[in-house]
Every structure is written in C-alpha cells, then in structure tokens.
Motif scaffolding. Structure first.
Motif, PDB file in Angstrom:
ATOM      1  N   PRO A   1      37.957 -10.697   0.685  1.00 23.82           N
ATOM      2  CA  PRO A   1      38.054  -9.727   1.779  1.00 23.82           C
ATOM      3  C   PRO A   1      37.659 -10.331   3.121  1.00 23.82           C
ATOM      4  N   ILE A   2      38.265  -9.807   4.163  1.00 23.67           N
ATOM      5  CA  ILE A   2      37.871 -10.122   5.539  1.00 23.67           C
ATOM      6  C   ILE A   2      37.553  -8.784   6.209  1.00 23.67           C
ATOM      7  N   LYS A   3      36.279  -8.571   6.502  1.00 22.32           N
ATOM      8  CA  LYS A   3      35.847  -7.278   7.014  1.00 22.32           C
ATOM      9  C   LYS A   3      35.693  -7.314   8.535  1.00 22.32           C
ATOM     10  N   SER A   4      36.014  -6.205   9.153  1.00 26.18           N
ATOM     11  CA  SER A   4      35.797  -6.056  10.596  1.00 26.18           C
ATOM     12  C   SER A   4      35.202  -4.672  10.858  1.00 26.18           C
ATOM     13  N   THR A   5      34.321  -4.604  11.839  1.00 27.36           N
ATOM     14  CA  THR A   5      33.677  -3.336  12.195  1.00 27.36           C
ATOM     15  C   THR A   5      33.691  -3.159  13.708  1.00 27.36           C
ATOM     16  N   SER A   6      33.603  -1.916  14.135  1.00 31.71           N
ATOM     17  CA  SER A   6      33.537  -1.620  15.566  1.00 31.71           C
ATOM     18  C   SER A   6      32.724  -0.347  15.772  1.00 31.71           C
ATOM     19  N   SER A   7      32.120  -0.264  16.938  1.00 30.34           N
ATOM     20  CA  SER A   7      31.357   0.934  17.293  1.00 30.34           C
ATOM     21  C   SER A   7      31.510   1.180  18.788  1.00 30.34           C
ATOM     22  N   ALA A   8      31.378   2.418  19.191  1.00 26.38           N
ATOM     23  CA  ALA A   8      31.556   2.759  20.606  1.00 26.38           C
ATOM     24  C   ALA A   8      30.714   3.980  20.962  1.00 26.38           C
ATOM     25  N   VAL A   9      30.218   3.964  22.179  1.00 25.04           N
ATOM     26  CA  VAL A   9      29.481   5.100  22.737  1.00 25.04           C
ATOM     27  C   VAL A   9      30.061   5.394  24.113  1.00 25.04           C
ATOM     28  N   ALA A  10      30.413   6.626  24.371  1.00 29.32           N
ATOM     29  CA  ALA A  10      30.986   7.011  25.667  1.00 29.32           C
ATOM     30  C   ALA A  10      30.547   8.442  26.014  1.00 29.32           C
ATOM     31  N   GLY A  11      30.603   8.746  27.306  1.00 35.17           N
ATOM     32  CA  GLY A  11      30.279  10.101  27.731  1.00 35.17           C
ATOM     33  C   GLY A  11      28.796  10.382  27.857  1.00 35.17           C
ATOM     34  N   THR A  12      28.004   9.332  28.074  1.00 42.66           N
ATOM     35  CA  THR A  12      26.565   9.568  28.239  1.00 42.66           C
ATOM     36  C   THR A  12      26.286  10.419  29.481  1.00 42.66           C
ATOM     37  N   GLY A  13      27.157  10.269  30.478  1.00 42.02           N
ATOM     38  CA  GLY A  13      26.997  11.070  31.697  1.00 42.02           C
ATOM     39  C   GLY A  13      27.181  12.553  31.416  1.00 42.02           C
ATOM     40  N   ASN A  14      28.079  12.876  30.492  1.00 41.37           N
ATOM     41  CA  ASN A  14      28.291  14.282  30.142  1.00 41.37           C
ATOM     42  C   ASN A  14      27.038  14.875  29.507  1.00 41.37           C
ATOM     43  N   LEU A  15      26.443  14.084  28.590  1.00 36.62           N
ATOM     44  CA  LEU A  15      25.221  14.566  27.938  1.00 36.62           C
ATOM     45  C   LEU A  15      24.096  14.735  28.957  1.00 36.62           C
ATOM     46  N   LEU A  16      23.926  13.737  29.827  1.00 34.15           N
ATOM     47  CA  LEU A  16      22.867  13.807  30.831  1.00 34.15           C
ATOM     48  C   LEU A  16      23.105  14.959  31.797  1.00 34.15           C
ATOM     49  N   GLY A  17      24.375  15.150  32.175  1.00 36.81           N
ATOM     50  CA  GLY A  17      24.698  16.251  33.086  1.00 36.81           C
ATOM     51  C   GLY A  17      24.412  17.606  32.467  1.00 36.81           C
ATOM     52  N   THR A  18      24.697  17.728  31.192  1.00 40.24           N
ATOM     53  CA  THR A  18      24.424  18.992  30.489  1.00 40.24           C
ATOM     54  C   THR A  18      22.930  19.296  30.468  1.00 40.24           C
ATOM     55  N   VAL A  19      22.140  18.243  30.169  1.00 39.84           N
ATOM     56  CA  VAL A  19      20.684  18.426  30.115  1.00 39.84           C
ATOM     57  C   VAL A  19      20.136  18.803  31.489  1.00 39.84           C
ATOM     58  N   LEU A  20      20.605  18.103  32.536  1.00 39.90           N
ATOM     59  CA  LEU A  20      20.137  18.388  33.890  1.00 39.90           C
ATOM     60  C   LEU A  20      20.556  19.776  34.344  1.00 39.90           C
ATOM     61  N   ALA A  21      21.770  20.169  33.997  1.00 41.09           N
ATOM     62  CA  ALA A  21      22.262  21.483  34.406  1.00 41.09           C
ATOM     63  C   ALA A  21      21.429  22.595  33.785  1.00 41.09           C
ATOM     64  N   ARG A  22      21.044  22.389  32.531  1.00 39.78           N
ATOM     65  CA  ARG A  22      20.232  23.406  31.860  1.00 39.78           C
ATOM     66  C   ARG A  22      18.847  23.520  32.500  1.00 39.78           C
TER      67      ARG A  22
ATOM     68  N   GLY B   1      18.521  23.156  35.734  1.00 37.39           N
ATOM     69  CA  GLY B   1      18.764  23.559  37.113  1.00 37.39           C
ATOM     70  C   GLY B   1      18.783  22.411  38.095  1.00 37.39           C
ATOM     71  N   LYS B   2      19.046  21.191  37.628  1.00 34.06           N
ATOM     72  CA  LYS B   2      19.066  20.011  38.487  1.00 34.06           C
ATOM     73  C   LYS B   2      20.474  19.746  39.014  1.00 34.06           C
ATOM     74  N   ASP B   3      20.543  18.950  40.068  1.00 36.28           N
ATOM     75  CA  ASP B   3      21.821  18.555  40.656  1.00 36.28           C
ATOM     76  C   ASP B   3      22.495  17.496  39.770  1.00 36.28           C
ATOM     77  N   THR B   4      23.751  17.723  39.429  1.00 34.57           N
ATOM     78  CA  THR B   4      24.471  16.795  38.548  1.00 34.57           C
ATOM     79  C   THR B   4      25.610  16.076  39.266  1.00 34.57           C
ATOM     80  N   THR B   5      25.551  16.068  40.593  1.00 31.05           N
ATOM     81  CA  THR B   5      26.659  15.476  41.361  1.00 31.05           C
ATOM     82  C   THR B   5      26.806  13.980  41.095  1.00 31.05           C
ATOM     83  N   PHE B   6      25.720  13.256  41.044  1.00 30.58           N
ATOM     84  CA  PHE B   6      25.777  11.787  40.921  1.00 30.58           C
ATOM     85  C   PHE B   6      25.218  11.295  39.577  1.00 30.58           C
ATOM     86  N   VAL B   7      25.535  12.000  38.556  1.00 28.75           N
ATOM     87  CA  VAL B   7      25.072  11.594  37.217  1.00 28.75           C
ATOM     88  C   VAL B   7      25.885  10.380  36.754  1.00 28.75           C
ATOM     89  N   PRO B   8      25.224   9.295  36.439  1.00 27.49           N
ATOM     90  CA  PRO B   8      25.956   8.090  36.017  1.00 27.49           C
ATOM     91  C   PRO B   8      26.492   8.234  34.583  1.00 27.49           C
TER      92      PRO B   8
END
Length: 227
Positions: free
Chosen positions: A162-183, A185-192
């Motif tokens: 066998p020849i095995k290959s794996t991959s992983s990815a993380v995206a949308g951290t800004g969405n999670l951070l924006g959701t937390v800040l919005a809850r 009552g913080k400003d989410t305009t410049f959330v990275p």
C-alpha cells in the motif's frame, strides 16, 4: 599430551571447515547464477532502471544468488576487457569468458489498484470547518523466473504494497471568532480568518523497495523448486 590434543583439535577444525561448502549446498545454500536485464514500469513515478538496481541489490544481500551483470556490460565489464585485451591493463580479464546465468528474472511494476480505500470526514462549528481525508493506493511488482537453458518459466510471483496518503484542513476560523464576539456584543468588522491545509503521502520509492525485498525473500525461499 597437550601437543597431541592441540593437533587433534586443529585437524578436527580443518575437517569441519572443509565440509562447510558441501553442507551449505545440501541446505540449499549454493548461490545460483542469475541475472535481470531491466524492469518494465507502468507507473510514471517509477523508473525501470532504478527498480532494476534495487532488485539486484536485494538479490545480492540475501547471499543466495550470484548476480551476473547484463544490462550495463558496455559501461564497465566490456570496456575493462577491451583495455586488457589491448594490452592497456594487466591481468587476464580479456581472456576470461563471462559467467552464464542459470535463470533470468523478468519484472514488471504496476499500479495494481489506485484508490483502493478512501475516507473523508469533517465537522462544522459555528462556521469553522475541520476536515480530514485519507487515500490508499497499491503498488504491484510481478516477477517471472525463466530457465536460461530452455526458456521455461519455472516460477512467478506478485507482491502488492500500500501507498497511503492523508490530508487535513481547517478553515473559517474567522466565522467562529466572529460568532463568539457577536454573542458578547463585540465589533466583528475586522475579525481575521485563518486557513490551514496539510497533506502527506508515503514515498513511492520506499514502497517499491519494500515490494522488491518481499519479492526477493519469496524467490529465495522457493528457489529449490526451480531445479
């Protein structure tokens, strides 16, 4: 008395050493003269000449085969014989005939089954995506053993690794951070936003070497049945 015992011990040792070649041959240890011209490769990532070198190395390392060169005679042996025959080098190489091969190996490398196993998974947390995936291919080595005296195919084996290959990815951290800040009552305009992706694939070279060594191991075990 001590001298007699020493002499008897020395004679017994010499007799046991002299009997080693016969005992080795009876145990299937006689080195068979074999050769291979070149592997045929059906995989773009695998060079046939490189696979041939790996195969020769694996044969020699077993100590059970006497490998004779054929594929690159003109690059070394023939030139040395010509120099010797022309008087430009000492020795008797120019007068000696090449050793004949009793068996000729024929090898083929194939991608037996691409993507034999696939898996992927992912999770979304408040807009942040986390995912992973894996894939397994198979590299195949097929070998035939041909009797150089009559052309009979006396053995054939195949090995798959066998020849095995794996991959992983993380995206949308800004969405999670924006959701937390919005809850909160913080400003989410410049959330990275941060994205990360990573992939890894096992070496084709390592898989090929493993397949060849397994194949040579099988050949070494079965060689007694060729005669």
């Amino acid at each position: 008395m001590n001298t007699f015992l020493c002499l008897r011990t020395a004679v017994a040792t010499l007799l046991s050493v002299a009997a080693l070649p016969a005992a080795w041959a009876q145990a299937g240890g006689e080195r068979l003269p074999v050769t291979i011209y070149e592997f045929r490769s059906g995989v773009a990532a695998v060079n046939g000449a490189a696979a041939t070198d790996m195969f020769k190395t694996a044969l020699v390392k077993t100590g059970r085969f006497r490998v004779v060169e054929r594929a690159r005679l003109n690059e070394g042996v023939v030139r040395e014989k010509q120099l010797n025959a022309g008087g430009l080098a000492d020795g008797q190489a120019g007068r000696q005939v090449l050793r004949g091969a009793r068996y000729v190996f024929e090898g083929t490398i194939s991608e037996a089954a691409p993507s034999t196993k696939q898996r992927s998974s992912g999770v979304n947390i408040a807009g942040m995506d986390i995912g992973s995936a894996s894939n397994t291919d198979q590299l195949g080595v097929d070998l035939r053993v041909v009797d150089a005296h009559n052309g009979d195919i006396v053995d054939a084996i195949n090995v798959r690794v066998p020849i095995k290959s794996t991959s992983s990815a993380v995206a949308g951290t800004g969405n999670l951070l924006g959701t937390v800040l919005a809850r909160k009552g913080k400003d989410t305009t410049f959330v990275p936003d941060v994205r990360h992706q990573e992939s890894q694939r096992e070496s084709v070279d390592a898989a090929l070497r493993s397949a060849i060594e397994q194949a040579v191991g099988k050949l070494s075990e079965r060689r007694a049945s060729w005669q």
